[in-house]
Structure formats: structure tokens, C-alpha cells
Write a protein that holds these residues in place. Structure first.
Motif, short mmCIF file in Angstrom:
data_model
loop_
_atom_site.label_atom_id
_atom_site.label_comp_id
_atom_site.label_asym_id
_atom_site.label_seq_id
_atom_site.Cartn_x
_atom_site.Cartn_y
_atom_site.Cartn_z
N HIS A 178 -2.08 0.41 -4.52
CA HIS A 178 -2.15 -0.78 -3.66
C HIS A 178 -2.09 -2.04 -4.51
N ASP A 181 -11.48 3.24 -6.02
CA ASP A 181 -10.65 4.44 -6.08
C ASP A 181 -11.20 5.43 -7.10
N ARG A 192 -9.94 6.15 1.20
CA ARG A 192 -9.63 4.96 0.42
C ARG A 192 -8.46 4.15 0.98
N ARG A 193 -7.45 4.79 1.53
CA ARG A 193 -6.25 4.04 1.92
C ARG A 193 -6.53 3.01 3.03
N GLN A 215 -10.05 -8.82 -5.26
CA GLN A 215 -10.31 -7.45 -4.83
C GLN A 215 -9.35 -6.41 -5.40
N VAL A 222 0.86 -1.19 0.00
CA VAL A 222 0.00 0.00 0.00
C VAL A 222 0.89 1.23 0.00
N HIS A 273 -9.28 1.38 3.72
CA HIS A 273 -10.04 0.25 3.21
C HIS A 273 -9.21 -0.61 2.27
N ALA A 274 -8.39 0.03 1.44
CA ALA A 274 -7.51 -0.75 0.56
C ALA A 274 -6.58 -1.63 1.38
N SER A 316 -11.02 -2.94 -5.87
CA SER A 316 -10.48 -1.84 -5.07
C SER A 316 -10.09 -0.67 -5.95
#
Length: 583
Positions: A307, A323, A351-352, A315, A290, A354-355, A319
Motif C-alpha cells: 500500500h 503489517d 490488514r488490507r 501513516q 493498495v 485498514h490500510a 501502516s
């Protein structure tokens, strides 16, 4: 190129004297993968001047993503491409975990459709990418250029100069207000920004093979938890099957290209390996990484550039689409003058985390599939069979309740105060998408009524009547749609349709009962939905105006800012029902 025009200032022209020309756009996107293409469609929908550049001469066609979830289908619905994309999917694809003897250990078969679409779908990425490319070309404000490599960029106070090399090595500088790097795991954008890419890459490699004329024909996916050689077998649309096999350390590139070795790997799984119709094969490794941040000034990274995750839950693709959907409306809001640049900070904030959670989930599932130690594999089998014997645990696995759904605790959201919190929090989560009934008797999915932008929605109340003049004007300037959801019994209760239209109100009937059930679980009856369909804020009816003022701060709306146009797709229906771009 008519819509990308040269408007360099004197200092810009002096800074690029050796370059053939300077072109000006709002957003430059690097990378024509699914993330860049989805973002280009999002921005095109909002009338944003966008240049999408891709170093390759065409779309990538080698094996990549095969799992699409309901959130991605909802995103493609928003840009009016879901029907085209669904032609390349297998809905409700079951994932079965089996051991070396073929015994079923666990099954993922979620049957929820709370967001309007099946939760799990097999798909063929190159064909989906091609549909996204066609979609991007509907827009007069979007241009896609293949054979253009980004060499570097320089951020300025009011934009970014992006240096490109075109076909034949011709140089070009594009003056862009923002730059988005959607240029994959080896992202040049991320490297030039100096962003850390924290995590690890697995030492083991996997061989992925796509076959025509599916030798099995099963519509589902199998995770072969076989300690002798873990594998994956997935039925895909259009008669294609994918196999993936873990490679041993001594199996090098020569082994990968050897048909005899491939036939040996396929032999336990298909009747006649020698007749396998191979489309392509490719070796790859799994990475779990990430980026340290998804935004630095006027430059953002998205998708694999931001990521990387193992394939086990499919995913990586999804993912990246999240984004694009999260970032697209925020860029449009800022570029149209409705919000300040501070809104873009929420892209990284939301977003970060959850990624990172999806990377962690993919890692955990990978550890279930890939043990090659027989004692460890046997213990795993026993645990999974034990869970399957407990109804609650089996349901937890089968319905994929372990999947971390996006939830934004901070960012472009306003959560209730501590005293007002309830057992079913909705703010920062995706809103449901049931079928509804419109005044003319149609029964579309909810998003088809409320459109692809902001929505102010109330249960059994006219939201316009709940807002004071200032709050009403705030949402109108932002181009929001006002919607009242009612029980079916009251759908036609208030006044003629003409009066409702004049008020700028859409009324929908809850013929499935799902909207009422959603509001049953919480005290709030007034919600504001963001363009990505997340609940930005919720309140009691009498608190609608107060919530609006709090949201104006959280969204960094500019007081008295420009009227933001509501997105409209540039397509029309011909007499025979075929959609054509509006020129």
C-alpha cells in the motif's frame, strides 16, 4: 553463515544445477526498510530462521517518514527496542494547520496514552532503521545480507525457491518456506506475483528538504495551507528540520537542485535562507494505492509493497509496522506447528481494509492542505475556523478522533453473538496498556508483564480456574501466559508468591484504575490477547472454555499440535546494566 544451511532435496538440487549453492530458511524477507527489519526482529524473537536480503549496499538514508504513532512504539516495545528508538523521537508532537498569513486553522494534539505511549511522535527514519538493524542482529536465527538482489522466485508445494544475485553477480538460490516482499512501492515481489496495485498517483510533485542546525527550533509540525505554495515544516530530533514544498508544473529537476530557488522558497519561513545547512533534498510524488491482495500462496507483500499513501498523516510508516506485527506472529505460529497455514489468510483479511482506510484518510487531509485556488482555500479556512468554534468539533479534530483505528471484523478473532453484543465492543481492537503493579512492587507497563505472545487475562479471577482441562492445555501448548488483573487492594490476597508461580499465573494490580474502567464498559471479564495485543475474543467468566474452543477454530490451531515456545529475547544484562546479546 552457520544457521542458514544447505539441505536441498534431490529434485531441488536438479532444479538449480547452474547455481552455486542452495540454502534453506523458514522465511526470506526482501527489503531492509523498517517493515522488513521489524518483521525480521519479530521472527527472530520467535526463533524463526530468517534471511533478510537488501539490494542496496546499506540502509537507505534519504528523506522518508517523520511521524510515528503509539502503535508503532508499542510494536518496538514488544521487540525490546523502544528505548533505543525513542532516542530519535520527539514525543507529543503537535501538528498545526496554518493559512497563508500564519493564522491557526486547526491543531492536532492528542494527549491519550491508552496504548502506553504518546499518540504522535516526530522521528528520523534512517536512525530508527539503524536501531532496527542492530536489533535484528541480536538473533542467531536471523541473517541480514546487503548487496543481494532478488531476481525471481518459484513457488513449490512446500516452499518457495528464491533466486538472488549477490555481490559481483554471483547467483544463489534460497529455499524458503515463505517469502515476504517488503521491497517498497516499486516492489519486484508484487510485480512478479502479478498483483494489481489499484489507485492513483497525483500529478503534482513535492520537494522535501532536510536541514541541520534547525533554523527555527520549534518542536512541532506545521501544515502550511498557503494557496501560493502549500508547504510543511517539521521539527525533528537532533536539531534537524524538514521542509516540504509543492512544486509547480514548470519546476523541473534543474529547479530542484538550484540553491537560489530553494532559498526563495525558504525565505518566508526562516530568517536567513542563505545560511541553511542542507543535508539532502529530493522530489517525490504522492501515490494512493493498495494491492489487490496481500497474500498469494506462500508469498506475502507488506508495507509500501502492499500500500502507498500520501504523507499527510504520517501513516505510511505506521501502516507498514502494523503489517509486520500482524504477519510476524502468524508466521511463527504456523512455522512452529501450532496452527495450520489457513491462519495466514487472516493477514490479508485484517490488514488490507485498514490500510485502504488509512489511504483514504491521507487523501482527505491532503485535499485540505493543498488547494492552490484562493477562493477554495478561503472557503476551507472559514470551515476550519467554524469547526474550531464548536467545542465538540474542535475536540474531535484536536484529539484525532477521526483517525480510523484498526478493527478486525473478520479474521483471527471471535466476535460475540448478536445477542451478546454490547455498546463497547472490544474484540478485534487493540487492548489498552496501562501501568500495573507486580507482586514485587514494580510498576511496569502491562506488556512488560504479559510478554510478546498470547495472553489469557481475567479481571479479578484466576483464568486457570475458569478453564477446563482441555482449554487450559490448548493455551499451554500455544505458549500463552495466564494473567489475573486485580484491584490494588487485593493484590496480595491469595496465597504466597511461590504458590502463584507454581500455578503458572501472573498477578497484577490495577493501581491506575484503567483496567477496571476498561472492564466497567463491557460485560466480559475474560479476554484472550493475541501477540499483536489485539483482543482475539472476550467472554463472561463461565464461558471461558467455550470461547477457547471457538478461538481454536478461528486461529486454525492444530489439535494436539506441537508445543509452541514462548518468545524470549536473547539479551542479558552485564554488571553495569548494559544489554548484550546472548551468544
Amino acid at each position: 553463515m552457520s544457521h542458514l544451511h544447505s539441505e536441498p532435496s534431490r529434485d531441488a538440487a536438479e532444479s538449480v544445477e547452474s547455481v552455486e549453492s542452495v540454502e534453506s530458511v523458514d522465511v526470506t524477507i526482501v527489503g531492509a526498510g523498517p517493515v522488513g527489519l521489524t518483521l525480521a526482529n519479530q521472527l527472530g524473537l520467535c526463533g524463526i530462521r530468517t534471511l533478510l536480503v537488501e539490494a542496496g549496499d546499506q540502509l537507505i538514508d534519504y528523506p522518508r517518514g517523520v511521524g510515528m504513532d503509539d502503535e508503532s512504539l508499542r510494536a518496538f516495545q514488544q521487540i525490546s527496542l523502544v528505548d533505543e528508538i525513542r532516542r530519535h523521537t520527539i514525543p507529543n508532537q503537535i501538528m498545526r494547520f496554518v493559512n497563508g498569513s500564519g493564522t491557526l486553522l486547526a491543531e492536532l494534539d492528542p494527549r491519550t496514552d491508552e496504548f502506553g505511549w504518546p499518540r504522535r511522535n516526530g522521528f528520523i527514519q534512517p536512525l530508527v532503521d539503524a536501531e532496527l538493524l542492530k536489533g535484528a542482529r541480536r538473533f542467531g536465527t536471523v541473517e541480514v545480507r546487503f548487496g543481494h538482489r532478488m531476481e525471481g522466485f518459484a513457488e513449490r508445494a512446500d516452499g518457495v525457491d528464491v533466486d538472488l544475485t549477490g555481490p559481483g553477480g554471483s547467483p544463489l538460490t534460497v529455499r524458503s518456506r515463505y517469502l515476504v516482499g517488503a521491497d517498497g512501492g516499486r516492489s519486484q515481489t508484487r510485480k512478479l506475483l502479478g498483483l494489481p496495485f489499484e489507485g492513483r498517483t497525483e500529478p503534482s510533485r513535492w520537494l522535501v528538504v532536510d536541514l541541520r542546525n534547525d533554523p527555527l527550533g520549534s518542536p512541532n509540525a506545521y501544515m502550511g495551507c498557503d494557496p501560493s505554495r502549500p508547504y510543511v515544516s517539521i521539527g525533528l530530533p537532533h536539531g534537524i528540520r524538514r521542509f516540504e514544498f509543492m512544486l509547480r508544473p514548470e519546476e523541473d529537476e534543474t529547479f530542484v537542485e538550484d540553491d537560489t530557488q530553494l532559498h526563495r522558497m525558504l525565505a518566508p519561513l526562516i530568517p536567513d535562507p542563505a545560511r541553511a545547512d542542507i543535508i539532502r533534498r529530493r522530489a517525490y510524488t504522492h501515490s494512493s494505492r493498495v494491492a489487490g491482495t496481500f497474500r498469494k500462496g506462500r508469498i506475502m507483500v507488506a508495507g509500501d509493497a502492499a500500500h502507498l499513501m500520501p504523507v499527510w498523516q504520517g501513516q505510511g510508516f505506521n501502516s507498514g509496522i502494523r503489517d509486520a506485527v500482524n504477519l510476524g506472529w502468524k508466521l511463527a505460529c504456523v512455522l512452529h506447528g501450532g496452527a495450520s497455514e489457513r491462519l495466514l489468510d487472516s493477514y490479508d483479511t485484517e490488514r488490507r481494509p485498514h490500510a485502504a482506510a488509512m489511504v483514504d484518510l491521507s487523501d482527505k487531509v491532503g485535499r485540505v492542505i493543498s488547494p492552490t485556488n484562493r477562493w477554495l482555500a478561503g472557503a476551507r479556512d472559514a470551515v476550519l475556523r467554524g469547526l474550531g468554534a464548536v467545542p465538540a468539533a474542535k475536540d474531535y479534530v484536536t484529539q484525532m478522533k477521526f483517525k480510523p483505528m484498526p478493527f478486525y471484523e473478520t479474521g483471527a478473532v471471535v466476535h460475540p453473538t448478536a445477542l451478546a453484543r454490547n455498546a463497547a465492543p472490544c474484540v478485534g481492537r487493540l487492548f489498552i496498556q496501562p501501568e500495573v503493579t507486580t507482586l514485587d512492587g514494580a510498576q511496569p507497563l502491562l506488556d512488560e508483564v504479559i510478554g510478546p505472545w498470547f495472553t489469557v487475562l481475567a479481571w479479578n479471577n484466576n483464568p486457570l480456574s475458569l478453564l477446563d482441562d482441555e482449554a487450559r492445555e490448548t493455551w499451554r501448548r500455544l505458549g500463552a501466559r495466564f494473567v489475573e488483573a486485580r484491584p490494588m487492594e487485593q493484590l496480595h490476597w491469595e496465597g504466597p508468591i511461590e504458590q502463584l508461580d507454581a500455578e503458572g499465573l501472573d498477578v497484577v494490580g490495577d493501581h491506575t484504575g484503567r483496567l477496571k474502567a476498561w472492564f466497567d464498559r463491557r460485560p466480559e471479564s475474560f479476554v484472550v490477547l493475541r501477540p499483536d495485543r489485539f483482543v482475539a475474543g472476550a467472554a463472561l467468566a463461565q464461558q471461558a472454555s467455550a470461547l477457547t474452543r471457538r478461538l481454536a477454530e478461528a486461529l486454525h490451531l492444530i489439535p494436539g499440535g506441537f508445543d509452541v515456545p514462548r518468545p524470549v529475547l536473547p539479551v542479558a544484562l552485564t554488571a553495569d546494566g548494559v544489554r548484550t546479546p546472548v551468544v
